[in-house]
Design an enzyme around this catalytic site. Sequence first.
Site: not given
Length: 478
Positions: A75-76
């Site tokens: 996600e990051d």
Amino acid sequence: MHDFEILLDVIKSYNEEEIERIKKAYSFASEAHKNQVRQSGEPYIIHPINVCINLAKFHADGATLVAGMLHDVVEDTKYTIEDIENEFGSEVAKLVLGVTKINDIHFSSLDEARDANIRRIITSLNDDVRIIIIKLCDRLHNMRTLKFKESFKQQRSALETLSIFVPLAYFIGAFRLKCELEDICLSYLKPEIYEDLLKKQQRIKREYSHCIEITSKKISEMLDSNSIKYEMRSKLINIYNVYKKIKRGYKINEIHDLVNIKVIVETRDECYRVLGLVHKLFKPMNYKFKDYIATPKTNMYRSLHTTVFGPLEKLIQIQIKTKDMDNINTYGLASYWNQYRGMGSKKMQEELLRNYQFMSTITDLNETIKNDKAFIEKIKNEIFSNNIYVYTANGDIVELPNNSTPIDFAYKIHTNIGNHLSKCFVNGDEVSLDYKLKNKDRIIVIVKDSSHPYKKWLNIVTTSLAKRKIKEYFKSKE
Ligand code: MN
């Protein structure tokens, strides 16, 4: 001590190969998150390390810990799920993907997006429960470090946690985590009440300390003289639980299980033996005795509970259980998973489905309800609300939503029992089929080949399972 060293310490009992993979995941995640910082100013990697520590305390398996370390990578950071699969294999990748699909829910975001996301959280339980365990450990660390966020975000996170994660933690039986989450939420939502109860809790601790000492000593002597091996510890109920009881109208010194002493022995037979011995030492409050070993709670909690008139005119709850029971009571499904680890994850998932009633309800609702909002409403009403517990003729416990009828009960047992339900007896008396079942009712249903469902049943039943089965019956007759 640096957090990574703490992690290494808590994973000491894992095997060599697992420890190596966790270390490798740590290097991978450190590199991936290298330029990111948390709101606290700490390097981002502190977060996945702590999620991993929480998971290890849960006795989660090696793959779950590796996935926990990597849970925010996709996600990051620039790395993809394929990168994770290449480095760590498909089992880990599947878990990371499951966690990534669940965004952090934001109650302020569009309703539909929020509902779809809550639905994903709940249903991921049935894909692989380890996803939820990672998510809960992730949430726990975020809640523990909530003080670095703005106050409206704190309130929002506390509300989300209480409405979604606390019930999930309860259902998978993760008792310790549930209690901690509840107390953190209360401290942000009702800070004055929390402070006040915290003080009261400290006072109770002082007031009871002498009584616990005497009681424990007496029990120890008695167990020693009967050559029973044991562990013993005492605990206060958590603040949120006190808060709930006070809200229900109890005064603090009327709460019968404020303080409990756990006696952990080796075998199930010893549990009953110890119970007899404890009752010889202290008079029990008869109506407060519960045998959750013979009839476990639906979240698999097992223990004997007895509240006794302890020394110094104080009531004390004594809980008697085996080590295995204690592990499942404390860590829930994660520990169950660990005990049956050799089984392989597919078999394991089936085993869980058989043992945890709420999981089959979730599957069922997920298959029948398309609309996300309606799905969540149903989950709240059928699972997260106050359910009733009734007994079958053999004394098994069945969990049903409030307002359930004998028809709901029959379909929950088996489709054929529902489809041929003819009469129902509750606690020995015949009742009509629209009777609203009550907690602790003992139910005997009579089936007849010639009996069949009626269309009007659709207006009587409460569970979506019964509704669906009745509709299916009429479809098959068309
Ligand atoms: Mn996270």
